[in-house]
Design a protein around this motif. Structure first.
Motif, short mmCIF file in Angstrom:
data_model
loop_
_atom_site.label_atom_id
_atom_site.label_comp_id
_atom_site.label_asym_id
_atom_site.label_seq_id
_atom_site.Cartn_x
_atom_site.Cartn_y
_atom_site.Cartn_z
N ALA A 9 0.83 -1.20 0.00
CA ALA A 9 0.00 0.00 0.00
C ALA A 9 0.87 1.26 0.00
N ILE A 10 1.94 1.22 0.78
CA ILE A 10 2.84 2.37 0.84
C ILE A 10 3.53 2.59 -0.50
N MET A 11 3.99 1.52 -1.12
CA MET A 11 4.69 1.64 -2.39
C MET A 11 3.77 2.14 -3.49
N THR A 12 2.49 1.87 -3.36
CA THR A 12 1.53 2.36 -4.34
C THR A 12 1.26 3.85 -4.15
N GLY A 13 1.07 4.25 -2.91
CA GLY A 13 0.71 5.64 -2.63
C GLY A 13 1.88 6.58 -2.46
N TYR A 14 3.08 6.04 -2.20
CA TYR A 14 4.24 6.89 -1.92
C TYR A 14 5.44 6.47 -2.76
N LYS A 15 5.15 5.89 -3.93
CA LYS A 15 6.22 5.28 -4.72
C LYS A 15 7.30 6.25 -5.16
N ASP A 16 6.95 7.53 -5.33
CA ASP A 16 7.94 8.52 -5.77
C ASP A 16 8.67 9.18 -4.60
N GLY A 17 8.23 8.90 -3.39
CA GLY A 17 8.81 9.58 -2.24
C GLY A 17 10.16 9.05 -1.81
N PHE A 18 10.54 7.86 -2.28
CA PHE A 18 11.81 7.28 -1.87
C PHE A 18 12.95 7.57 -2.84
N GLY A 19 12.63 8.25 -3.94
CA GLY A 19 13.64 8.48 -4.96
C GLY A 19 14.82 9.32 -4.51
N CYS A 20 14.59 10.25 -3.59
CA CYS A 20 15.66 11.15 -3.16
C CYS A 20 16.40 10.65 -1.92
N ILE A 21 16.05 9.44 -1.46
CA ILE A 21 16.67 8.90 -0.24
C ILE A 21 17.83 7.97 -0.62
N GLY A 22 19.00 8.23 -0.03
CA GLY A 22 20.14 7.37 -0.29
C GLY A 22 20.27 6.23 0.70
N SER A 23 19.85 6.48 1.93
CA SER A 23 19.91 5.46 2.97
C SER A 23 18.67 5.54 3.85
N LEU A 24 18.26 4.40 4.34
CA LEU A 24 17.02 4.31 5.12
C LEU A 24 17.17 3.29 6.21
N VAL A 25 16.74 3.63 7.43
CA VAL A 25 16.74 2.66 8.52
C VAL A 25 15.31 2.45 8.99
N ASP A 26 14.91 1.20 9.04
CA ASP A 26 13.58 0.83 9.54
C ASP A 26 13.74 0.48 11.02
N VAL A 27 13.27 1.37 11.88
CA VAL A 27 13.40 1.18 13.33
C VAL A 27 12.25 0.30 13.82
N GLY A 28 12.61 -0.79 14.48
CA GLY A 28 11.60 -1.77 14.89
C GLY A 28 11.07 -2.52 13.68
N GLY A 29 11.97 -2.80 12.76
CA GLY A 29 11.57 -3.40 11.48
C GLY A 29 11.34 -4.89 11.50
N GLY A 30 11.38 -5.52 12.67
CA GLY A 30 11.11 -6.96 12.75
C GLY A 30 12.15 -7.75 11.97
N THR A 31 11.71 -8.62 11.11
CA THR A 31 12.63 -9.46 10.34
C THR A 31 12.99 -8.85 9.00
N GLY A 32 12.61 -7.59 8.80
CA GLY A 32 13.05 -6.86 7.63
C GLY A 32 12.16 -6.90 6.41
N THR A 33 10.95 -7.41 6.57
CA THR A 33 10.05 -7.55 5.42
C THR A 33 9.71 -6.20 4.80
N MET A 34 9.39 -5.23 5.63
CA MET A 34 8.95 -3.93 5.12
C MET A 34 10.05 -3.24 4.32
N VAL A 35 11.22 -3.09 4.91
CA VAL A 35 12.29 -2.36 4.23
C VAL A 35 12.78 -3.13 3.01
N ALA A 36 12.68 -4.46 3.05
CA ALA A 36 13.07 -5.28 1.89
C ALA A 36 12.16 -5.00 0.71
N GLU A 37 10.88 -4.79 0.97
CA GLU A 37 9.93 -4.47 -0.10
C GLU A 37 10.24 -3.10 -0.70
#
Length: 260
Positions: free
Chosen positions: A178-206
Motif C-alpha cells: 500500500a505504501i509503495m503504491t501511494g508513496y512510490k515517488d517519495g523514496f527516490g531522493c533517499i540514499g539510505s534508510l533505517v527501519d526502526v523496529g523493522g522486525g525481520t526486515g520484510t517492510m524495508v526489503a519491499e
C-alpha cells in the motif's frame, strides 16, 4: 404502544449482547480454519469446490471428525469465509473459496494466516482478561499476565518469538504494498534508510525491491534480528532504539498499537 416499543428494544438489546458474548467464537473458528489449512486444501484442488469428505481426507489426521468439521464449516459459511452449494440431487454439499478465504492461504504474499495464529495464541489472548484490572490499577495487560513486556517474553520463548515475527511480517508485507503504491515517488531522493523496529526486515526489503539504490538497514532487538532472513540490499542490525539507532538519510517506523 410505548410499552411494546420498550419491550422490543430490550429484546434487541439482549440479542446484541448475546452476539457480543459469543463473538470470540468467530476468532477461534477462523484460527481452526487456518490450523486445518482448509483454504489451502480447496485451493490445491484447483480452487474447485469440494465436499466435506474430500476436505477431511486432506486434513492431517488419521480420523477427522466429520460432524465436528460440519459445524465449523457452517459458521465459516455463515461468515462468508467459504461458500456452500447444496445440490438438488441429494449429493454432498460443495464448499468453495471466497475473496475472504483467499487471505487464509499459507505461503501467499497476501496472507493474514500468520497474523491470525499470532493474535489468537493463548499467550496473546490471556492478557485480555486483565483489561478491567488495568483500568483499576494502571499498567499493561501483557505485563500483568506474563510478568514482562511482550518483547522480553518473546526473547525468552523462541517458538512464540518466531510466531510473533511471522505475524508481524505478513502484516508488513501487505502494508508495504500500500505504501509503495501511494508513496512510490517519495523514496527516490533517499540514499539510505533505517527501519526502526523493522522486525525481520520484510517492510524495508519491499522498499528496496522497488528502489534498489537505497542503502537499507533493518534495526530491531537482538533476539528479533537473530531470526531475520537475508534480504538483498538490507543490512540487519540489533540494538535498542531507546539507546541509539543507526544513521541514515531517513528513518522509517511502523507503529503497532497493542491494547494489551
Amino acid at each position: 404502544m410505548e410499552t411494546e416499543k420498550t419491550s422490543e428494544e430490550l429484546v434487541r438489546g439482549q440479542a446484541e449482547i448475546w452476539q457480543h458474548m459469543f463473538s470470540f467464537a468467530d476468532s477461534m473458528v477462523l484460527k481452526c480454519a487456518v490450523e486445518l489449512r482448509i483454504a489451502d486444501i480447496i485451493h490445491s484442488h484447483d480452487g474447485a469446490p469440494m465436499t466435506l469428505s474430500q476436505i477431511a481426507s486432506c486434513i492431517d489426521s488419521p480420523s477427522p471428525n466429520i460432524p465436528y468439521l460440519t459445524r465449523i464449516m457452517r459458521l465459516l459459511v455463515r461468515k462468508n469465509i467459504f461458500t456452500v452449494h447444496h445440490p438438488s440431487d441429494g449429493d454432498e454439499s460443495l464448499y468453495g473459496l471466497t475473496h475472504v478465504s483467499k487471505w487464509l492461504l499459507h505461503g501467499s504474499d497476501l496472507s493474514l494466516a500468520p497474523m491470525i495464529l499470532m493474535q489468537t495464541h493463548p499467550s496473546m489472548m490471556a492478557p485480555l482478561h486483565c483489561l478491567s484490572k488495568c483500568v483499576k490499577e494502571g499498567g499493561i495487560a501483557f505485563e500483568k499476565t506474563h510478568g514482562r513486556q511482550v518483547w522480553d517474553f518473546a526473547s525468552q520463548n523462541p517458538e512464540f518469538n518466531n510466531m510473533f515475527n511471522d505475524g508481524m511480517a505478513c502484516a508488513a508485507r501487505i502494508i508495504a504494498r500500500a505504501i509503495m503504491t501511494g508513496y512510490k515517488d517519495g523514496f527516490g531522493c533517499i540514499g539510505s534508510l533505517v527501519d526502526v523496529g523493522g522486525g525481520t526486515g520484510t517492510m524495508v526489503a519491499e522498499i528496496v525491491k522497488s528502489h534498489p539504490h537505497i542503502k537499507a538497514t533493518n534495526f530491531d532487538l537482538p533476539h528479533v534480528i537473530a531470526t531475520a532472513p537475508l534480504h538483498d540490499g538490507v543490512n540487519h542490525v540489533g540494538g535498542d532504539m531507546f539507546q541509539d539507532i543507526p544513521n541514515a538519510d531517513a528513518v522509517f517506523m511502523k507503529v503497532t498499537d497493542f491494547i494489551y
